[in-house]
Design a protein around this motif. Structure first.
Motif, short mmCIF file in Angstrom:
data_model
loop_
_atom_site.label_atom_id
_atom_site.label_comp_id
_atom_site.label_asym_id
_atom_site.label_seq_id
_atom_site.Cartn_x
_atom_site.Cartn_y
_atom_site.Cartn_z
N HIS A 83 0.83 -1.21 0.00
CA HIS A 83 0.00 0.00 0.00
C HIS A 83 0.87 1.26 0.00
CE1 HIS A 83 -3.31 2.70 1.20
NE2 HIS A 83 -2.49 3.17 2.12
N GLU A 84 1.83 1.32 0.91
CA GLU A 84 2.65 2.54 1.00
C GLU A 84 3.52 2.71 -0.26
OE1 GLU A 84 1.75 4.54 3.12
OE2 GLU A 84 1.12 3.47 4.91
N THR A 85 4.00 1.59 -0.81
CA THR A 85 4.82 1.69 -2.03
C THR A 85 3.98 2.26 -3.18
OG1 THR A 85 6.13 -0.21 -1.34
CG2 THR A 85 6.30 0.43 -3.64
N ALA A 86 2.75 1.80 -3.31
CA ALA A 86 1.89 2.29 -4.39
C ALA A 86 1.56 3.77 -4.18
CB ALA A 86 0.61 1.47 -4.46
N GLU A 87 1.32 4.17 -2.93
CA GLU A 87 1.06 5.60 -2.66
C GLU A 87 2.26 6.45 -3.06
OE1 GLU A 87 -2.13 5.55 1.06
OE2 GLU A 87 0.01 5.75 1.47
N GLU A 88 3.44 5.97 -2.65
CA GLU A 88 4.67 6.72 -2.96
C GLU A 88 4.90 6.84 -4.46
OE1 GLU A 88 8.52 5.62 -1.54
OE2 GLU A 88 7.71 5.20 0.45
N SER A 119 -4.63 11.29 8.41
CA SER A 119 -4.07 12.52 7.86
C SER A 119 -4.10 12.50 6.34
CB SER A 119 -2.62 12.72 8.32
OG SER A 119 -2.56 12.76 9.72
N GLU A 120 -3.80 11.35 5.76
CA GLU A 120 -3.86 11.25 4.30
C GLU A 120 -5.27 11.57 3.82
OE1 GLU A 120 -0.47 8.05 2.86
OE2 GLU A 120 -2.41 7.27 3.47
N GLU A 121 -6.25 10.95 4.45
CA GLU A 121 -7.62 11.13 3.97
C GLU A 121 -8.07 12.57 4.13
OE1 GLU A 121 -10.29 8.18 5.58
OE2 GLU A 121 -8.94 6.52 5.04
N ALA A 168 -3.22 6.96 12.44
CA ALA A 168 -3.16 8.43 12.43
C ALA A 168 -2.66 8.92 11.07
CB ALA A 168 -2.24 8.92 13.55
N HIS A 169 -1.70 8.21 10.53
CA HIS A 169 -1.17 8.53 9.20
C HIS A 169 -2.26 8.42 8.13
CE1 HIS A 169 1.27 8.34 5.58
NE2 HIS A 169 0.82 7.13 5.33
N ALA A 170 -3.01 7.33 8.17
CA ALA A 170 -4.08 7.11 7.19
C ALA A 170 -5.14 8.22 7.31
CB ALA A 170 -4.71 5.75 7.40
N VAL A 222 0.51 8.17 -6.01
CA VAL A 222 -0.41 9.15 -5.43
C VAL A 222 0.32 10.40 -4.91
CG1 VAL A 222 -2.29 9.48 -3.79
CG2 VAL A 222 -1.92 7.24 -4.83
N HIS A 223 1.35 10.20 -4.10
CA HIS A 223 2.05 11.36 -3.54
C HIS A 223 2.62 12.28 -4.62
CE1 HIS A 223 1.21 9.68 0.28
NE2 HIS A 223 2.29 8.96 0.46
N PRO A 224 3.27 11.74 -5.66
CA PRO A 224 3.81 12.65 -6.69
C PRO A 224 2.72 13.51 -7.36
CG PRO A 224 4.69 10.44 -6.99
CD PRO A 224 3.62 10.33 -5.95
N GLU A 272 6.01 10.30 7.95
CA GLU A 272 5.24 9.33 8.75
C GLU A 272 5.44 7.91 8.23
OE1 GLU A 272 1.70 12.64 9.50
OE2 GLU A 272 1.34 10.94 8.16
N GLU A 273 5.48 7.78 6.90
CA GLU A 273 5.67 6.45 6.32
C GLU A 273 7.05 5.89 6.66
OE1 GLU A 273 4.64 6.97 2.16
OE2 GLU A 273 2.51 7.22 2.67
N ARG A 274 8.06 6.76 6.64
CA ARG A 274 9.42 6.32 7.00
C ARG A 274 9.46 5.88 8.45
NH1 ARG A 274 11.41 10.50 4.01
NH2 ARG A 274 11.60 11.87 5.79
FE LIG Z 1 0.57 6.32 3.29
#
Ligand SMILES: [Fe+2]
Ligand SMILES: [Fe+2]
Lengths: 191, 174
Positions: free
Chosen positions: A53-58, A120-122, A116-118, A61-63, A82-84
């Protein structure tokens, strides 16, 4: 709007990722309630889900979010941090046995951080991304996330009939190259 | 028309991850898998740059892992059908290019730059940082996969074509 569980041309990446956040929450609960080998297995699933999930976001989605709205850069930098941090704790947990007395307290700390990270993302990233991005692009992002998370097929390529056929040491790659050259040439000739 | 390379990519990444299996726990194996998958994605986009190229390989078939298995010295013996199935989706040249990218940071950066405006990126500013900017965890998770000596024979199989493709792209852009 119709939401599809398994992809489709009009899937929305935000819906997809929120669904994954829900699955992550569930997996944490499973690790907590299971015991022994069941807990070990649930933890393996959680590790896999989180990392994928985090790899796909990075990757996808994030870019895009960075460029999608004013302040996107800072919002994304905070999420990456937060992901790190979560990855550090996850790595610590991965080195422990589930029966280790420190396992559950560390897992609960990780759960709080990840949820908490999820959240914040949402609230800070996905909602803005959704407002500022065309549905067509949100659908493309969903497609890209699904591709990044795809697992290897369980059916053989239709061109391969049997296990022995795969053993024929043939230059199939060369065949494709020739086919492509032929098509290119044919297309080029029409220009 | 849409040609989805993801079965080829997922299978080829799985082949790499298994052939250069990380020793550690669940996290190591998924982190190694993510690096392999990003490298294979970039390699596949580079090798099959257009929707047409991708469509052709998906119809003709990526060739399978037979020669790679032999090269890797894997004694598969009588493999069962499930194990056979995914191996038919492995693309030898893409595996070779991915191995070259994983073991050479500069080559990886050049390849990622070359696929920046690929049809396959769908107009999205995708980033492959697990490939181009691996952190300490990534490095520890995939020591074999990123070791130039250990992947040399695999990377060497189709290295000249990879360099040719990157050069051609460069001249084209210039
Ligand atoms: Fe994430
Ligand atoms: Fe997330």
């Amino acid at each position: 709007m119709a939401e599809r569980a398994h992809g489709g041309a009009d899937e929305n990446v935000v819906t997809l990722l929120k669904e994954q956040h829900r699955q992550i929450r569930e997996l944490f609960e499973q690790v907590e309630t299971a015991e022994g080998e069941g807990r070990r297995e649930a933890f393996r699933k959680l590790v896999r889900m989180l990392a994928v999930h985090e790899t796909a976001e990075e990757e996808v989605v994030h870019p895009t979010a960075r460029r999608a709205f004013p302040g996107g850069d800072r919002v994304v930098d905070d999420r990456l941090r937060e992901e790190r941090e979560a990855k550090e704790v996850l790595s610590e947990l991965d080195g422990m046995d589930v029966d280790d007395p420190d396992f559950m307290p560390t897992l609960r700390a990780l759960r709080d951080d990840v949820l908490a990270h999820a959240d914040s993302e949402e609230r800070l990233e996905f909602s803005r991304l959704q407002e500022e991005t065309e549905p067509r692009m949100l659908a493309r992002m969903a497609k890209a996330v699904r591709a990044a998370e795809a697992v290897a097929p369980t059916h053989p390529h239709p061109g391969v009939e049997s296990a022995t056929k795969n053993l024929v040491l043939g230059p199939v790659t060369a065949l494709v190259d020739r086919a492509r050259d032929a098509v290119r040439k044919a297309m080029g000739d029409r220009h | 028309m849409s040609a989805d390379l993801s079965p080829l990519i997922a299978a080829t990444a799985q082949w790499l991850t298994r052939a250069y299996a990380p020793g550690g726990g669940a996290l190591d194996s998924v982190l190694a898998g993510a690096q392999a998958r990003q490298a294979v994605t970039v390699a596949a986009w580079l090798r099959y740059p257009t929707v047409l190229d991708a469509g052709l390989v998906m119809v003709a078939g990526p060739g399978g892992s037979a020669r790679l298995d032999w090269l890797a010295g894997a004694d598969l013996g009588e493999t069962d059908e499930a194990d056979h199935a995914w191996r038919t989706w492995v693309d030898e040249a893409v595996a070779s290019w991915a191995a070259a990218l994983l073991s050479d940071r500069r080559l990886a950066a050049a390849a990622v730059a070359a696929v920046g405006d690929s049809d396959h990126a769908l107009g999205l500013p995708v980033e492959f940082r697990r490939l181009t900017a691996p952190d300490a965890h990534d490095g520890r998770a995939a020591p074999l996969l990123r070791h130039p000596d250990l992947v040399a024979s695999l990377a060497g199989l189709h290295r000249a074509e990879l360099l040719g493709r990157l050069d051609a792209g460069h001249e084209h852009a210039a």
